[in-house]
Design a protein around this motif. Sequence first.
Motif, PDB file in Angstrom:
ATOM      1  N   ARG A 113     101.604  35.679  63.081  1.00 13.21           N
ATOM      2  CA  ARG A 113     100.673  34.557  63.192  1.00 13.21           C
ATOM      3  C   ARG A 113      99.720  34.461  62.008  1.00 13.21           C
ATOM      4  NH1 ARG A 113      98.799  35.209  69.513  1.00 13.21           N
ATOM      5  NH2 ARG A 113     100.668  34.335  70.484  1.00 13.21           N
ATOM      6  N   LEU A 114      99.531  35.558  61.301  1.00  8.38           N
ATOM      7  CA  LEU A 114      98.563  35.554  60.205  1.00  8.38           C
ATOM      8  C   LEU A 114      99.187  34.965  58.945  1.00  8.38           C
ATOM      9  CD1 LEU A 114      96.976  39.081  60.772  1.00  8.38           C
ATOM     10  CD2 LEU A 114      95.990  36.853  61.346  1.00  8.38           C
ATOM     11  N   PRO A 115      98.420  34.189  58.188  1.00  9.52           N
ATOM     12  CA  PRO A 115      98.971  33.577  56.965  1.00  9.52           C
ATOM     13  C   PRO A 115      99.468  34.635  55.988  1.00  9.52           C
ATOM     14  CG  PRO A 115      96.838  32.621  57.545  1.00  9.52           C
ATOM     15  CD  PRO A 115      97.027  33.804  58.430  1.00  9.52           C
ATOM     16  N   GLY A 116     100.458  34.262  55.184  1.00  6.68           N
ATOM     17  CA  GLY A 116     101.003  35.164  54.184  1.00  6.68           C
ATOM     18  C   GLY A 116     102.465  35.456  54.431  1.00  6.68           C
ATOM     19  N   ARG A 117     103.141  35.902  53.379  1.00  2.00           N
ATOM     20  CA  ARG A 117     104.571  36.243  53.456  1.00  2.00           C
ATOM     21  C   ARG A 117     104.700  37.746  53.654  1.00  2.00           C
ATOM     22  NH1 ARG A 117     108.341  32.750  51.051  1.00  2.00           N
ATOM     23  NH2 ARG A 117     109.470  34.584  50.316  1.00  2.00           N
ATOM     24  N   ARG A 118     105.324  38.123  54.741  1.00  2.00           N
ATOM     25  CA  ARG A 118     105.542  39.541  55.024  1.00  2.00           C
ATOM     26  C   ARG A 118     106.908  39.739  55.653  1.00  2.00           C
ATOM     27  NH1 ARG A 118     101.359  38.120  57.490  1.00  2.00           N
ATOM     28  NH2 ARG A 118      99.533  38.010  56.141  1.00  2.00           N
ATOM     29  N   ARG A 119     107.546  40.837  55.257  1.00  2.00           N
ATOM     30  CA  ARG A 119     108.798  41.218  55.894  1.00  2.00           C
ATOM     31  C   ARG A 119     108.498  42.355  56.865  1.00  2.00           C
ATOM     32  NH1 ARG A 119     114.377  43.748  53.383  1.00  2.00           N
ATOM     33  NH2 ARG A 119     115.595  43.541  55.298  1.00  2.00           N
ATOM     34  N   ILE A 120     108.793  42.116  58.127  1.00  2.00           N
ATOM     35  CA  ILE A 120     108.504  43.072  59.197  1.00  2.00           C
ATOM     36  C   ILE A 120     109.819  43.549  59.784  1.00  2.00           C
ATOM     37  CG2 ILE A 120     107.325  43.395  61.410  1.00  2.00           C
ATOM     38  CD1 ILE A 120     105.728  40.770  60.639  1.00  2.00           C
ATOM     39  N   MET A 121     109.929  44.830  60.016  1.00  2.00           N
ATOM     40  CA  MET A 121     111.114  45.385  60.678  1.00  2.00           C
ATOM     41  C   MET A 121     110.670  46.236  61.857  1.00  2.00           C
ATOM     42  SD  MET A 121     114.229  47.774  59.235  1.00  2.00           S
ATOM     43  CE  MET A 121     114.900  46.485  58.200  1.00  2.00           C
ATOM     44  N   ILE A 122     111.341  46.047  62.997  1.00  2.00           N
ATOM     45  CA  ILE A 122     111.068  46.827  64.196  1.00  2.00           C
ATOM     46  C   ILE A 122     112.256  47.731  64.466  1.00  2.00           C
ATOM     47  CG2 ILE A 122     110.543  46.761  66.658  1.00  2.00           C
ATOM     48  CD1 ILE A 122     109.390  43.977  66.271  1.00  2.00           C
ATOM     49  N   ILE A 123     111.996  49.011  64.580  1.00  2.00           N
ATOM     50  CA  ILE A 123     113.044  49.981  64.924  1.00  2.00           C
ATOM     51  C   ILE A 123     113.012  50.199  66.425  1.00  2.00           C
ATOM     52  CG2 ILE A 123     113.969  52.284  64.517  1.00  2.00           C
ATOM     53  CD1 ILE A 123     113.894  50.493  62.024  1.00  2.00           C
ATOM     54  N   GLU A 124     114.069  49.830  67.102  1.00  2.00           N
ATOM     55  CA  GLU A 124     114.128  49.937  68.558  1.00  2.00           C
ATOM     56  C   GLU A 124     115.576  50.164  68.967  1.00  2.00           C
ATOM     57  OE1 GLU A 124     113.949  50.288  72.317  1.00  2.00           O
ATOM     58  OE2 GLU A 124     112.035  50.030  71.271  1.00  2.00           O
ATOM     59  N   SER A 125     115.808  51.211  69.761  1.00  2.00           N
ATOM     60  CA  SER A 125     117.180  51.550  70.154  1.00  2.00           C
ATOM     61  C   SER A 125     117.740  50.607  71.207  1.00  2.00           C
ATOM     62  CB  SER A 125     117.238  52.992  70.666  1.00  2.00           C
ATOM     63  OG  SER A 125     116.357  53.159  71.775  1.00  2.00           O
TER      64      SER A 125
ATOM     65  N   ARG B 267     106.756  34.884  73.859  1.00  2.00           N
ATOM     66  CA  ARG B 267     105.589  34.825  72.978  1.00  2.00           C
ATOM     67  C   ARG B 267     105.945  35.351  71.579  1.00  2.00           C
ATOM     68  NH1 ARG B 267     103.990  31.388  75.718  1.00  2.00           N
ATOM     69  NH2 ARG B 267     102.157  31.381  77.078  1.00  2.00           N
ATOM     70  N   LEU B 268     106.782  36.381  71.505  1.00  2.00           N
ATOM     71  CA  LEU B 268     107.215  36.895  70.206  1.00  2.00           C
ATOM     72  C   LEU B 268     108.064  35.865  69.468  1.00  2.00           C
ATOM     73  CD1 LEU B 268     107.479  39.167  68.120  1.00  2.00           C
ATOM     74  CD2 LEU B 268     109.377  40.088  69.469  1.00  2.00           C
ATOM     75  N   GLU B 269     108.936  35.174  70.175  1.00  2.00           N
ATOM     76  CA  GLU B 269     109.777  34.156  69.551  1.00  2.00           C
ATOM     77  C   GLU B 269     108.927  33.000  69.024  1.00  2.00           C
ATOM     78  OE1 GLU B 269     112.890  31.912  68.105  1.00  2.00           O
ATOM     79  OE2 GLU B 269     112.703  34.049  68.567  1.00  2.00           O
ATOM     80  N   GLN B 270     107.914  32.598  69.752  1.00  2.00           N
ATOM     81  CA  GLN B 270     107.011  31.557  69.264  1.00  2.00           C
ATOM     82  C   GLN B 270     106.322  31.996  67.973  1.00  2.00           C
ATOM     83  OE1 GLN B 270     104.421  30.931  72.603  1.00  2.00           O
ATOM     84  NE2 GLN B 270     105.854  29.617  73.696  1.00  2.00           N
ATOM     85  N   ALA B 271     105.895  33.263  67.938  1.00  2.00           N
ATOM     86  CA  ALA B 271     105.251  33.783  66.739  1.00  2.00           C
ATOM     87  C   ALA B 271     106.242  33.869  65.579  1.00  2.00           C
ATOM     88  CB  ALA B 271     104.650  35.157  67.019  1.00  2.00           C
ATOM     89  N   ARG B 272     107.495  34.181  65.874  1.00  2.00           N
ATOM     90  CA  ARG B 272     108.515  34.253  64.816  1.00  2.00           C
ATOM     91  C   ARG B 272     108.695  32.890  64.143  1.00  2.00           C
ATOM     92  NH1 ARG B 272     113.279  32.851  63.640  1.00  2.00           N
ATOM     93  NH2 ARG B 272     113.559  31.772  65.616  1.00  2.00           N
ATOM     94  N   ARG B 273     108.721  31.827  64.969  1.00  2.00           N
ATOM     95  CA  ARG B 273     108.877  30.492  64.398  1.00  2.00           C
ATOM     96  C   ARG B 273     107.656  30.113  63.561  1.00  2.00           C
ATOM     97  NH1 ARG B 273     111.085  29.376  69.681  1.00  2.00           N
ATOM     98  NH2 ARG B 273     109.109  28.394  70.333  1.00  2.00           N
ATOM     99  N   LEU B 274     106.460  30.487  64.023  1.00  2.00           N
ATOM    100  CA  LEU B 274     105.253  30.212  63.251  1.00  2.00           C
ATOM    101  C   LEU B 274     105.277  30.996  61.941  1.00  2.00           C
ATOM    102  CD1 LEU B 274     102.446  28.950  62.981  1.00  2.00           C
ATOM    103  CD2 LEU B 274     101.533  30.905  64.260  1.00  2.00           C
ATOM    104  N   GLY B 275     105.656  32.260  62.019  1.00  2.00           N
ATOM    105  CA  GLY B 275     105.717  33.079  60.807  1.00  2.00           C
ATOM    106  C   GLY B 275     106.684  32.529  59.781  1.00  2.00           C
ATOM    107  N   ALA B 276     107.812  32.000  60.258  1.00  2.00           N
ATOM    108  CA  ALA B 276     108.798  31.443  59.336  1.00  2.00           C
ATOM    109  C   ALA B 276     108.233  30.282  58.538  1.00  2.00           C
ATOM    110  CB  ALA B 276     110.032  30.995  60.116  1.00  2.00           C
TER     111      ALA B 276
END
Length: 468
Positions: A26-38, A114-123
């Motif tokens: 949600r925060l402005p700026g370009r960032r690449r985020i990776m989540i490690i989850e089994s 809620r995470l998917e909504q944030a993903r679209r905003l981040g994009a």
Amino acid sequence: MSPDSVDVLIIGGGLSGSLLAMQLLRLPGRRRIMIIESRAELGRGEAYSATELGHTLNGNAARMGVEPDNPDDLSQWLAGHLAAGGWPQAHAQQLPVAELFPPRGLFGTYVQQRLEQARRLGASHGSTVEHRRGEAVDLQAAEQGMTLTLDNTDTVQGRVVVLATGMYAAARTPQHHSEALGAAALDPWGIEAMRGLDAQSRVVIVGSGLTMVDALESLQQAGHRGPIQVISRHGLWPHVRRQPPQWPDFLAHDHSIRSPLQLLRSLRQQCRQAMAAGIDWQAPLDTVRAHIGRLWSQASDRQRRQFVRHVRPWWESHHHRSPPQGAALLERLLGEGRLGILAATLLGVESRPGEPLQVRIRRRGATQAEFIGADAWINSSGIQYDWRRVDRPLPRQLLARGLVRPGPLALGIDADPGGAVRGADGQPSACLFAMGPPLRGLWWESTAVPDVASQAKALAARLVEVLA
């Protein structure tokens, strides 16, 4: 950046990791985020992967939103979900949406949306989030940030890394795999395995907290109708969560209360006043949550030890209360005589082919051990916060490398108030952070949804500053 280098590397994709990613996106700026989850899905973890409707949140919708600035967020989402035909069983409860206790699996769906909504905003401003399946097994300092090794030997480098590992179940720690426990325990949520039991089989449950309530629901769903013996050191079980009226925030006006003992005395007085006025004693108790972190952090180690040793069992049973459905099942089983709760310590479980299990216990106050016969046992002994006892590769490696050190009273790991992890030298890291259950020692209450949501928002803002 190379494909294996990201700005923010989040270890753990349950509630903590997903809410942090949501806030970062949600925060402005370009960032690449990776989540490690089994797990195959983000946002669920173990707590919200339950599929049975009977496994509900232990707080009503008004208490469990993931938006720190909008406490009604879950209630609003749930109202829309019900209007669209979801969770039709809720209408039978005839309660306002805010007072409903949603199934945990449904809460996981809410977090995912809620995470998917944030993903679209981040994009829209160039940020991305990627889910990499696997278990993190090692972490090492790198020239810029840290390098993570996965269980398939792949490596990922992150400029900043966040330990959002959630909770480690006590049932998966070494003391529960010792030779003294020779018989495998059933999973508290393993309904399919429970269906393999004879309906009249004798079951022993070790631990009497909220996981025990879930285990009772699982047995009920599996068709079990036999006797159940619960064993816990103090013989306490969770009170039912009710919906008390508002009570004045007495801690907001009395700053002389600084120690756990002072809090206990004042809280008892407030509860007596409430009951004398015909008001539920849970009303004063519910005002304490907002002050727990402050009171815990300013207490001395001696005061904290006194609280953990003498008050903790009663705090857990009064504060971490059971949802009404689970409490009703527990009371019904007690009334039918099928359920017994015994104050005792588990010493071992002996298993011989073709014979019933022999559960060895020592009753509270007794010196001699005794045996209880059982056909199966369930380990519901809760959470292991001491990372020195967690039998997983990543905690072992982090401790061995000195990248983390035990938190106060060996509860979780140590960090500064903003979540920067302290290594063996006591210095906060510039690139390794933590949030949620690993910070139990800093804040005491660091597992509930409101706690995790607030930490996620604050940590996201800090990480953006670090990356800048």
